[in-house]
Design an enzyme around this catalytic site. Structure first.
Site, PDB file in Angstrom:
ATOM      1  N   HIS A   1      -0.877  -7.163  -7.314  1.00 26.58           N
ATOM      2  CA  HIS A   1      -0.678  -5.783  -7.596  1.00 26.58           C
ATOM      3  C   HIS A   1       0.726  -5.318  -6.981  1.00 26.58           C
ATOM      4  O   HIS A   1       0.998  -3.993  -6.840  1.00 26.58           O
ATOM      5  CB  HIS A   1      -1.687  -4.900  -6.659  1.00 26.58           C
ATOM      6  CG  HIS A   1      -3.113  -4.911  -6.982  1.00 26.58           C
ATOM      7  ND1 HIS A   1      -3.687  -3.993  -7.832  1.00 26.58           N
ATOM      8  CD2 HIS A   1      -4.014  -5.920  -6.640  1.00 26.58           C
ATOM      9  CE1 HIS A   1      -4.886  -4.523  -7.989  1.00 26.58           C
ATOM     10  NE2 HIS A   1      -5.040  -5.683  -7.179  1.00 26.58           N
TER      11      HIS A   1
ATOM     12  N   LYS B   1       1.136  10.616  -4.309  1.00 25.79           N
ATOM     13  CA  LYS B   1       0.910   9.208  -3.996  1.00 25.79           C
ATOM     14  C   LYS B   1       1.386   8.899  -2.663  1.00 25.79           C
ATOM     15  O   LYS B   1       2.193   9.936  -1.928  1.00 25.79           O
ATOM     16  CB  LYS B   1       1.752   8.623  -5.198  1.00 25.79           C
ATOM     17  CG  LYS B   1       3.199   9.030  -5.345  1.00 25.79           C
ATOM     18  CD  LYS B   1       3.946   8.454  -6.299  1.00 25.79           C
ATOM     19  CE  LYS B   1       3.805   8.881  -7.740  1.00 25.79           C
ATOM     20  NZ  LYS B   1       3.272   7.926  -8.341  1.00 25.79           N
ATOM     21  N   ARG B   2       1.286   7.961  -2.307  1.00 23.09           N
ATOM     22  CA  ARG B   2       1.884   7.355  -0.877  1.00 23.09           C
ATOM     23  C   ARG B   2       3.405   7.601  -0.695  1.00 23.09           C
ATOM     24  O   ARG B   2       4.012   7.638  -2.181  1.00 23.09           O
ATOM     25  CB  ARG B   2       1.670   5.888  -0.634  1.00 23.09           C
ATOM     26  CG  ARG B   2       0.123   5.610  -0.259  1.00 23.09           C
ATOM     27  CD  ARG B   2      -0.266   6.330   0.749  1.00 23.09           C
ATOM     28  NE  ARG B   2       0.492   5.473   2.203  1.00 23.09           N
ATOM     29  CZ  ARG B   2      -0.304   4.751   2.968  1.00 23.09           C
ATOM     30  NH1 ARG B   2      -1.583   4.455   2.674  1.00 23.09           N
ATOM     31  NH2 ARG B   2       0.385   3.842   4.149  1.00 23.09           N
TER      32      ARG B   2
ATOM     33  N   LYS C   1       9.064   4.912  -4.666  1.00 25.07           N
ATOM     34  CA  LYS C   1       8.406   5.982  -5.660  1.00 25.07           C
ATOM     35  C   LYS C   1       9.336   7.055  -5.722  1.00 25.07           C
ATOM     36  O   LYS C   1       8.957   7.940  -6.528  1.00 25.07           O
ATOM     37  CB  LYS C   1       7.048   6.162  -4.853  1.00 25.07           C
ATOM     38  CG  LYS C   1       5.861   4.978  -5.043  1.00 25.07           C
ATOM     39  CD  LYS C   1       4.778   5.611  -4.236  1.00 25.07           C
ATOM     40  CE  LYS C   1       3.678   4.558  -4.070  1.00 25.07           C
ATOM     41  NZ  LYS C   1       2.879   4.095  -5.234  1.00 25.07           N
TER      42      LYS C   1
ATOM     43  N   THR D   1      -1.962   4.571 -11.191  1.00 26.16           N
ATOM     44  CA  THR D   1      -2.898   5.174 -11.708  1.00 26.16           C
ATOM     45  C   THR D   1      -2.878   6.620 -11.819  1.00 26.16           C
ATOM     46  O   THR D   1      -3.707   7.248 -12.658  1.00 26.16           O
ATOM     47  CB  THR D   1      -4.303   4.489 -11.156  1.00 26.16           C
ATOM     48  OG1 THR D   1      -4.170   4.696  -9.769  1.00 26.16           O
ATOM     49  CG2 THR D   1      -4.387   2.833 -11.529  1.00 26.16           C
TER      50      THR D   1
ATOM     51  N   LYS E   1      -4.407   9.582 -14.679  1.00 25.32           N
ATOM     52  CA  LYS E   1      -5.272  10.764 -14.018  1.00 25.32           C
ATOM     53  C   LYS E   1      -5.005  12.053 -14.633  1.00 25.32           C
ATOM     54  O   LYS E   1      -5.525  12.927 -15.175  1.00 25.32           O
ATOM     55  CB  LYS E   1      -5.707  10.808 -12.735  1.00 25.32           C
ATOM     56  CG  LYS E   1      -6.678   9.446 -12.068  1.00 25.32           C
ATOM     57  CD  LYS E   1      -6.350   9.095 -10.541  1.00 25.32           C
ATOM     58  CE  LYS E   1      -6.761   7.675 -10.401  1.00 25.32           C
ATOM     59  NZ  LYS E   1      -6.519   7.566  -8.950  1.00 25.32           N
TER      60      LYS E   1
HETATM   61  C1  26V Z   1      -0.329  -4.776   1.371  1.00 27.08           C
HETATM   62  C2  26V Z   1      -0.810  -4.774   2.897  1.00 27.08           C
HETATM   63  C3  26V Z   1      -0.044  -5.877   3.673  1.00 27.08           C
HETATM   64  C4  26V Z   1      -0.732  -5.800   5.057  1.00 27.08           C
HETATM   65  C5  26V Z   1      -1.368  -4.678   5.507  1.00 27.08           C
HETATM   66  C6  26V Z   1      -2.241  -3.913   4.564  1.00 27.08           C
HETATM   67  C7  26V Z   1      -1.872  -3.905   3.193  1.00 27.08           C
HETATM   68  C8  26V Z   1      -2.508  -3.139   2.295  1.00 27.08           C
HETATM   69  C9  26V Z   1      -2.229  -3.196   0.792  1.00 27.08           C
HETATM   70  C10 26V Z   1      -1.072  -4.131   0.395  1.00 27.08           C
HETATM   71  C11 26V Z   1      -0.776  -4.054  -0.844  1.00 27.08           C
HETATM   72  C12 26V Z   1      -0.647  -2.969  -1.632  1.00 27.08           C
HETATM   73  C13 26V Z   1      -0.548  -3.207  -3.137  1.00 27.08           C
HETATM   74  C14 26V Z   1      -0.796  -1.942  -3.884  1.00 27.08           C
HETATM   75  O1  26V Z   1      -1.399  -0.967  -3.660  1.00 27.08           O
HETATM   76  N1  26V Z   1      -0.426  -1.854  -5.027  1.00 27.08           N
HETATM   77  C15 26V Z   1      -0.754  -0.981  -6.093  1.00 27.08           C
HETATM   78  O2  26V Z   1      -2.036  -1.211  -6.773  1.00 27.08           O
HETATM   79  C16 26V Z   1      -2.263  -0.151  -7.690  1.00 27.08           C
HETATM   80  C17 26V Z   1      -3.401  -0.739  -8.408  1.00 27.08           C
HETATM   81  O3  26V Z   1      -3.313  -1.887  -9.162  1.00 27.08           O
HETATM   82  C18 26V Z   1      -1.216  -0.019  -8.709  1.00 27.08           C
HETATM   83  O4  26V Z   1      -1.481   0.943  -9.453  1.00 27.08           O
HETATM   84  C19 26V Z   1       0.008   0.386  -8.050  1.00 27.08           C
HETATM   85  O5  26V Z   1       1.185   0.636  -8.897  1.00 27.08           O
HETATM   86  C20 26V Z   1       0.370  -0.722  -6.870  1.00 27.08           C
HETATM   87  O6  26V Z   1       1.451  -0.329  -6.093  1.00 27.08           O
END
Ligand code: 26V
Length: 819
Positions: A366, A557-558, A563, A665, A669
């Site tokens: 992701h 978004k975050r 971003k 996403t 939406k």
């Molecule tokens: C990484 C970590 C690292 C350790 C602590 C907790 C944590 C939680 C999440 C992540 C990775 C996040 C990656 C993510 O959210 N990617 C998003 O995924 C969406 C669904 O595929 C996509 O639409 C977004 O563009 C993308 O940023």
């Protein structure tokens, strides 16, 4: 549609009278109140139970059907499920929305107030967790035997407050009043081990065996959450694990007189499922996080194998009955754990076990951002999971052996693909483990998958051509259109029927209506009403006066540098400057809406929130500006807020630096809800453009290739800033303390990143962004043409249903049939 399995036994009727009876009896028997002293929340609980009963009687038959038909099951393993509220969603899935609403009304209650009491399940950070929830919805809608596995965090995503413009986090004790959607399963409980040591010995057959011993144990207890599919034929299961101390199962601790000690230990082991890590990138190397990941992996694998063993004694059947999808690398330990259980506990031959493991597992990536790619120091890994470390080394050894055999002498290649990164500190690369242990690897949008193949996984792509594939994300139209935007849904259904709800490509039939002036007027009226509703809510909650006569320009978004919420702000400030220098200017009035959470440890993201709020303060209170420009920061952006804001959006801001946003996403939406997109050539924007046509969007800026090139050459933002008067003035205004008179250097950190290095190339894209915003204004003046294009956006969004996404996974990765 063909009916599968025995007919569902319906005990409960779905007419208004029966539902009223359910509501009243649940209020009394489940909540323990009578109408005379019941609060709206009590009524919410009663309503949730009444609906839950109707979900449950479809749930058990679904699980029986899978069992009887010995269907292949898909296990979606995810550390995050960002479900949101469930009540209205479940009512819609079951086709009882009108009846329940009517029943609640007939009891003299306000329906919106009652459903408003539901606390959302926010067990996720953002895109990744919300995608997991959309995919669960679609698997159920498509009657796929899809099970989610995750963690039942006591505290989900934090609640964001804004105090003096700053983000302040508070814990979200979402289970405080009880969660009506979960079923505790005290009987479904597995031990999970940590620490200890490994001994090797020869068994009676002369085989070398490993035994993991002296480990500490924590128990994982199951909580089940039903996931009703649209139409109600299938109700799938989301199983969330909660950590329980083993102490209470182990009387010897108590008998030995260590009562107080035992209870203290108990608390400690239960911290495992206490809280969701609220950082979607910055959090690294945290031991508790590592333990959380293994905790849910170990419990899930035990559960999956126990279920498999109920109907099979031949392990070779495993990949024909079990597909495990790894949502990012967070569950990548599945690869080592499955291998360990097969080899150590079931005595399978290593190579046979490895073949089964790889044929079961598939991995979804992701993000390409290096700071989010998980790696764990070998010493931490080995201390907590000593046997797994051995297994990972063995997996890596055999993998590198194979690579060496195919590419003799290429030691650089070996170093690059190794699961173990050598350096000052050796680390395990979870992405490499996931790739090596999977039969398929996928990205989440075409451009993202392309970049995976050409950058972080290029060696793997050459080693196993065809293994990396694309599965463009989607969103569920049930929640994001039918549920969130009932008036638009009604308008659409009035025009083309309601088949679009499960076959989103049918929206194509709306295309001719874009040319129909009457339809355009109705469409505009729907958007207008949604804007007015949002205006009312913002007025009540934030005390900010907005006008629905302005263009609603939305970025939700975050908060992340990549971003580029700052790019949005630079446009806002330059617009403000234009108004200030010519208060009589004839500008399209704009309302800029920004919402999102910053990771608690991400100082710059928090400073960006403060800047949004400080700019809002100045702009919104400047008498020269009036209604021409308003800026709103929506606090605590979550699924429920998204459901409120998406339908009111007219302009969707998707302006990440090209090559950084895997998919997005929210872009889907908002388009689906009739917004036009201003965006970069990034993530799914590219495919949205292919579908809706470039003439119906405002795409601008550097391409991913250009971004890569510029970074290689080394980028200096100063010339770009000096070359653009608007940009220069905007940055100077921030730098001068204009928005922070009480602390003029407050935003120095922001000015510094823009003027030194500008890694995300805001200053490079700014002129083109401003030009695109100019085109937005031009078009907005032609209301009719704007609406025509907005309707075409809706009509061409068929591809972005998560039903399509799930069908692709099912056919190309999971090998399960889709009806
Ligand atoms: C990484 C970590 C690292 C350790 C602590 C907790 C944590 C939680 C999440 C992540 C990775 C996040 C990656 C993510 O959210 N990617 C998003 O995924 C969406 C669904 O595929 C996509 O639409 C977004 O563009 C993308 O940023």
């Amino acid at each position: 549609m063909r009916r599968i399995g025995p007919p569902v036994v319906k005990l409960l009727d779905d007419d208004v009278e029966s539902i009223k009876y359910s509501l009243a009896s649940h209020l009394l028997y489940s909540v323990g109140k009578e109408p005379i002293n019941a609060t709206a929340r009590d009524w919410f609980m009663a309503a949730a139970y009444a609906v839950r009963d109707r979900v449950t009687e479809r749930w058990m038959p679904t699980l029986n059907r899978y069992y009887e038909q010995d269907q292949k099951r898909v296990y979606y393993m995810s550390m995050e499920f960002l479900i949101g509220r469930t009540l209205t969603n479940a009512m819609i899935s079951l086709g009882i929305y009108d009846q329940v609403k009517e029943a609640i009304g007939q009891l003299g209650l306000d329906f919106d107030e009652v459903v408003g009491w539901e606390v959302e399940a926010a067990l996720g950070n953002g895109g990744l967790g919300r995608l997991a929830a959309c995919l669960l919805d679609s698997m159920a809608a498509l009657n796929i035997a899809g099970f989610g596995y995750g963690i039942r965090y006591d505290y989900g995503m934090f609640t964001q407050h804004v105090e003096h413009g700053w983000q302040v986090e508070s814990p979200e004790n979402w289970l405080r009043y009880g969660n009506p959607w979960e079923f505790a399963r005290p009987g479904v409980i597995y031990p999970v081990r940590f620490g200890g040591r490994v001994i090797h010995y020869k068994d009676v057959m002369g085989h070398t065996r490993a035994q993991w011993m002296d480990a500490e144990e924590v128990m994982a207890m199951a909580y089940d959450v039903p996931i009703p599919g649209h139409g109600g034929r299938t109700v799938n299961n989301l199983r969330l694990w909660s950590a329980k101390s083993t102490r209470e199962f182990d009387l010897k601790y108590f008998n030995a007189g260590n009562y107080i000690e035992a209870v203290r230990d108990k608390n400690e082991s239960e911290t495992l499922s206490k809280v969701l890590y609220p950082s979607d990138m910055t959090e690294r190397g945290k031991e508790l996080r590592f333990k959380q990941e293994y905790f849910f992996v170990a419990a899930s694998i035990q559960d999956i194998l126990a279920r498999f063993r109920k109907s099979h004694d031949n392990w070779d059947m495993l990949p024909e009955r079990v597909a495990i999808q790894l949502n990012d690398t967070h569950p990548a330990m599945v690869v080592a754990e499955l291998q360990r259980v097969l080899v150590d506990e079931h005595q399978l031959d290593w190579h046979r076990a490895w073949s089964l493991t790889r044929r079961c597992c598939a991995y979804t990536n992701h993000t390409l951002m290096s700071e989010a790619l998980e790696t764990w120091p070998v010493d931490l890994f080995g201390r907590i999971l000593p046997r797994h470390l051995e297994i990972v080394y063995q997996i890596n050894h055999e993998f590198l052996q194979e690579v060496r055999h195919r590419h003799p002498g290429d030691s650089e290649l070996l170093r690059r693909v190794s699961v173990v990164a050598e350096g000052d500190e050796r680390r395990i690369r979870m992405a490499h483990l996931a790739v090596v242990g999977s039969h398929k690897v996928n990205g989440v949008a075409a451009i993202h998958t392309g970049l995976m193949k050409s950058t972080i996984f290029s060696d793997f792509d050459h080693l196993s051509p065809g293994k990396i594939t694309n599965k463009t994300n989607g969103v569920t139209p049930r929640r994001w259109l039918l549920g969130a935007n009932p008036s638009l849904a009604k308008l659409i259904t009035g025009a083309i029927g309601d088949n679009w709800v499960t076959h989103l490509h049918e929206l194509k039939k709306l295309e001719p209506f874009a040319a129909d002036k009457g339809f355009r007027a109705e469409f505009a009226a729907v958007k207008r009403a949604n804007k007015e509703h949002l205006t009312d809510v913002i007025g009540q909650r934030l005390g900010i006066d907005l006008t629905a006569d302005s263009l609603f320009d939305v970025q939700i978004k975050r908060i992340h540098e990549y971003k580029r919420q700052l790019l949005n702000l630079l446009h806002v400030i330059s617009r403000y400057n234009r108004i200030r220098s010519n208060p009589m200017i004839d500008l399209v009035p704009r309302t800029i809406i920004i919402g999102g959470k910053a990771a608690p440890g991400y100082a710059l993201a928090k400073l960006i929130i403060k800047l949004v709020n400080d700019v809002a303060d100045v702009v919104n209170n400047d008498p020269l500006v009036g209604d021409k420009l308003k800026v709103v920061f929506v606090p605590n952006y979550n699924v429920s807020t998204a459901e409120l804001v998406m339908p009111a959006a007219e302009l969707s801001e998707q302006i990440s630096t090209a090559g950084t946003e895997a998919s997005g996403t929210g872009n889907m939406k908002m388009s689906m809800n009739g917004a036009l997109t201003i965006g970069t050539w990034d993530g799914a924007n590219v495919e949205i453009c292919e579908e809706v046509g470039e003439e119906n969007m405002f795409l601008f800026g550097l391409t991913a290739q250009e971004v890569a090139r510029i970074r290689i050459d080394g980028y200096d933002p100063v010339p770009a800033i000096n070359a653009n008067e608007c940009l220069k003035k905007a940055i100077e205004l921030i730098s001068s303390g204009y928005f922070s008179p009480d602390q003029p250097d407050r935003f120095q950190g922001i000015v510094d990143v823009l003027t030194h290095g500008d890694h995300y190339l805001l200053t490079a894209d700014f002129p083109l962004y401003l030009a695109a915003q100019e085109r937005v204004d031009q078009l907005y003046r032609d209301t009719d043409e704007w609406n025509r294009r907005a309707i075409l956006n809706v009509a061409r969004m068929g591809k972005f249903s998560s039903d399509r996404t799930v069908a692709e996974y099912a056919r190309e990765i999971w090998n399960v049939k889709v009806e």
